[in-house]
Design an enzyme around this catalytic site. Sequence first.
Site, PDB file in Angstrom:
ATOM      1  N   THR A  14       0.827  -1.207   0.000  1.00 27.72           N
ATOM      2  CA  THR A  14       0.000   0.000   0.000  1.00 27.72           C
ATOM      3  C   THR A  14       0.861   1.256   0.000  1.00 27.72           C
ATOM      4  O   THR A  14       0.467   2.286  -0.549  1.00 27.72           O
ATOM      5  CB  THR A  14      -0.925  -0.015   1.237  1.00 27.72           C
ATOM      6  N   SER A  61       1.395  -7.459  -0.952  1.00 27.26           N
ATOM      7  CA  SER A  61       2.033  -8.510  -0.138  1.00 27.26           C
ATOM      8  C   SER A  61       1.094  -9.646   0.233  1.00 27.26           C
ATOM      9  O   SER A  61       1.542 -10.676   0.730  1.00 27.26           O
ATOM     10  CB  SER A  61       2.684  -7.917   1.116  1.00 27.26           C
ATOM     11  N   THR A  94       1.496  -4.397   4.291  1.00 31.84           N
ATOM     12  CA  THR A  94       1.279  -4.734   5.705  1.00 31.84           C
ATOM     13  C   THR A  94       0.758  -6.166   5.896  1.00 31.84           C
ATOM     14  O   THR A  94       0.933  -6.746   6.963  1.00 31.84           O
ATOM     15  CB  THR A  94       0.263  -3.767   6.350  1.00 31.84           C
ATOM     16  N   ASP A  95       0.120  -6.724   4.856  1.00 34.35           N
ATOM     17  CA  ASP A  95      -0.614  -7.983   5.057  1.00 34.35           C
ATOM     18  C   ASP A  95       0.266  -9.152   5.496  1.00 34.35           C
ATOM     19  O   ASP A  95      -0.135  -9.945   6.347  1.00 34.35           O
ATOM     20  CB  ASP A  95      -1.381  -8.360   3.780  1.00 34.35           C
TER      21      ASP A  95
END
Length: 316
Positions: A14, A61, A94-95
């Site tokens: 992101t 990710s 972030t995932d």
Amino acid sequence: MKRQNIVILGTGGTIAGRAVSTSDNIGYTAAQVGIDQLVAAIPAVGDAGPVLIEQVAQIDSKDMSFTVWAQLAGRVNHFLARPDVQGIVITHGTDTLEETAYFLQRVCQPGKPVVLTCAMRPATALAPDGPQNLLDALSVARQPGAQGVVAVCAGTIHSALDVQKVHTYQLDAFSSGDAGPLGYVEEGAVRLLRNWPLAIEGRAKVAINHIADLARLTEWPRVEIVMSYAGASGMVVEALLTQGVQGLVVAATGNGTLHHALEAALLKAQASGIKVVRATRCLNGRVLPKPGDTLPDSNGLSPVKARVDLLLRLLD
Ligand code: ASP
């Protein structure tokens, strides 16, 4: 004295996302803006010293793959070995950030800082959080004495061992659970609360050799995660066994407890030579071992990190 370089490796996420409207914080496409562009948009980036920039991948990710992990570990190892490099910053979605962080800590065991950073809002947002996170990550990478893989988000430094994404939307999306954060970044200054992640002697070198091979062969051990819940059965485990799974991590309830039907299937899998590990669904605490446990616990690792650990053990 000549100031050392910080290497910034871009992988997407992101932080490199683009939305059609500046007011849209969720309807964006991740991994659209190049790392050179992201860095160029932050005038203060070079204030503390020179940076080298490289785009290693450009992905959301959620789609992280073994191939990208192998490439990233290779580049991290390459730059860590250079005497003119003080540390590495990696921009990442972030995932799956916590999985990559733990993977790199285990495989690279860096004696220099490797700092993963990210954003919860796309680069096109009215008030993106990526630029500040990136600046904070650079401050950590330049901190004398810093070492190991850490994550920096919303002014907080987390150890690769403890960090977990715990919020779907808020900017401060990560937690270190009951271990607590490593420290904070405040106006470029690092306030350290506990020690940096330390290199553990062990399998790192063996693993990296295998990873180099496996990056070419795209053959990684098959390790899956199953969960225990009300009404669980052994069906998923049985289906995975027919698919040739080599390792199973179970996200158990509470202190490692399992639905009896699932437990029976896991014990059968273990008896047939499959490696089985019990982690907990709980965000805080760890599975505390008891005498007579029939399935080993994850030694405090969350289910996704226990899976990385099992992958690496199977590679050894
Ligand atoms: N799906 C995005 C990713 O992990 C989410 C983010 O970066 O916040 O790449």
